[in-house]
Design an enzyme around this catalytic site. Sequence first.
Site, PDB file in Angstrom:
ATOM      1  N   ASN A  45       0.834  -1.194   0.000  1.00  0.00           N
ATOM      2  CA  ASN A  45       0.000   0.000   0.000  1.00  0.00           C
ATOM      3  C   ASN A  45       0.873   1.251   0.000  1.00  0.00           C
ATOM      4  OD1 ASN A  45       0.538  -0.817   2.789  1.00  0.00           O
ATOM      5  ND2 ASN A  45      -0.993   0.670   3.469  1.00  0.00           N
ATOM      6  N   GLU A  47       0.203   5.201   0.712  1.00  0.00           N
ATOM      7  CA  GLU A  47      -0.736   6.230   1.152  1.00  0.00           C
ATOM      8  C   GLU A  47      -0.344   7.595   0.595  1.00  0.00           C
ATOM      9  OE1 GLU A  47      -2.082   4.142   5.334  1.00  0.00           O
ATOM     10  OE2 GLU A  47      -0.871   5.950   5.434  1.00  0.00           O
ATOM     11  N   CYS A  56      -4.078   0.650  -2.694  1.00  0.00           N
ATOM     12  CA  CYS A  56      -3.913  -0.573  -1.917  1.00  0.00           C
ATOM     13  C   CYS A  56      -2.847  -1.475  -2.535  1.00  0.00           C
ATOM     14  CB  CYS A  56      -5.229  -1.333  -1.850  1.00  0.00           C
ATOM     15  SG  CYS A  56      -6.569  -0.420  -1.076  1.00  0.00           S
ATOM     16  N   GLU A  58      -2.990  -4.590  -3.307  1.00  0.00           N
ATOM     17  CA  GLU A  58      -3.516  -5.435  -4.381  1.00  0.00           C
ATOM     18  C   GLU A  58      -3.586  -4.671  -5.700  1.00  0.00           C
ATOM     19  OE1 GLU A  58      -5.873  -6.420  -0.552  1.00  0.00           O
ATOM     20  OE2 GLU A  58      -4.815  -4.712  -1.428  1.00  0.00           O
ATOM     21  N   CYS A  89     -10.012  -4.861   0.284  1.00  0.00           N
ATOM     22  CA  CYS A  89     -11.144  -3.938   0.419  1.00  0.00           C
ATOM     23  C   CYS A  89     -12.102  -4.143  -0.754  1.00  0.00           C
ATOM     24  CB  CYS A  89     -10.646  -2.492   0.472  1.00  0.00           C
ATOM     25  SG  CYS A  89     -10.082  -1.837  -1.122  1.00  0.00           S
ATOM     26  N   CYS A  92     -10.641  -3.269  -4.242  1.00  0.00           N
ATOM     27  CA  CYS A  92      -9.688  -4.281  -4.707  1.00  0.00           C
ATOM     28  C   CYS A  92     -10.411  -5.547  -5.140  1.00  0.00           C
ATOM     29  CB  CYS A  92      -8.669  -4.597  -3.618  1.00  0.00           C
ATOM     30  SG  CYS A  92      -7.496  -3.256  -3.361  1.00  0.00           S
TER      31      CYS A  92
END
Length: 137
Positions: A45, A47, A56, A58, A89, A92
């Site tokens: 990830n 940010e 993310c 993924e 999430c 994803c």
Amino acid sequence: MTDFDKQALLDAASAARGSAYAPYSKFRVGAALLARDGRVFLGANVENAAYGSTICAERVALPAAVVAGARDFVALAVVGDGDGPVTPCGACRQVLFEFCPQLIVLAGGADGSSRRYLLGADLLPDGFGPIRLNEGQ
């Protein structure tokens, strides 16, 4: 390729977690996406101060795979900080569903725990995918 080393994939995701850039949430996530040809694509990830721009793990691994020419996937391992398994999430799940509704998802936690899911059956039942756009044609 249906047989694969599940622990090796979880270990790769855990190692990728170390590359995460998570200065705001402090919640690092790593992903390892296994293509049918045996290649593994990693993600972590990343940010951003503009939170909506965060990506993310993924969704870091999948585009890397696509750029490398991979389109057929067997499994994804995702490992996050904290106790207990971390699942992808919703965004994803949708992005992964585009390529492989039958994807095996290995969700792991920093504590070493893990669970196995099937993306379409367990994590995104009745998901919207390319087949829906082609119905009736």
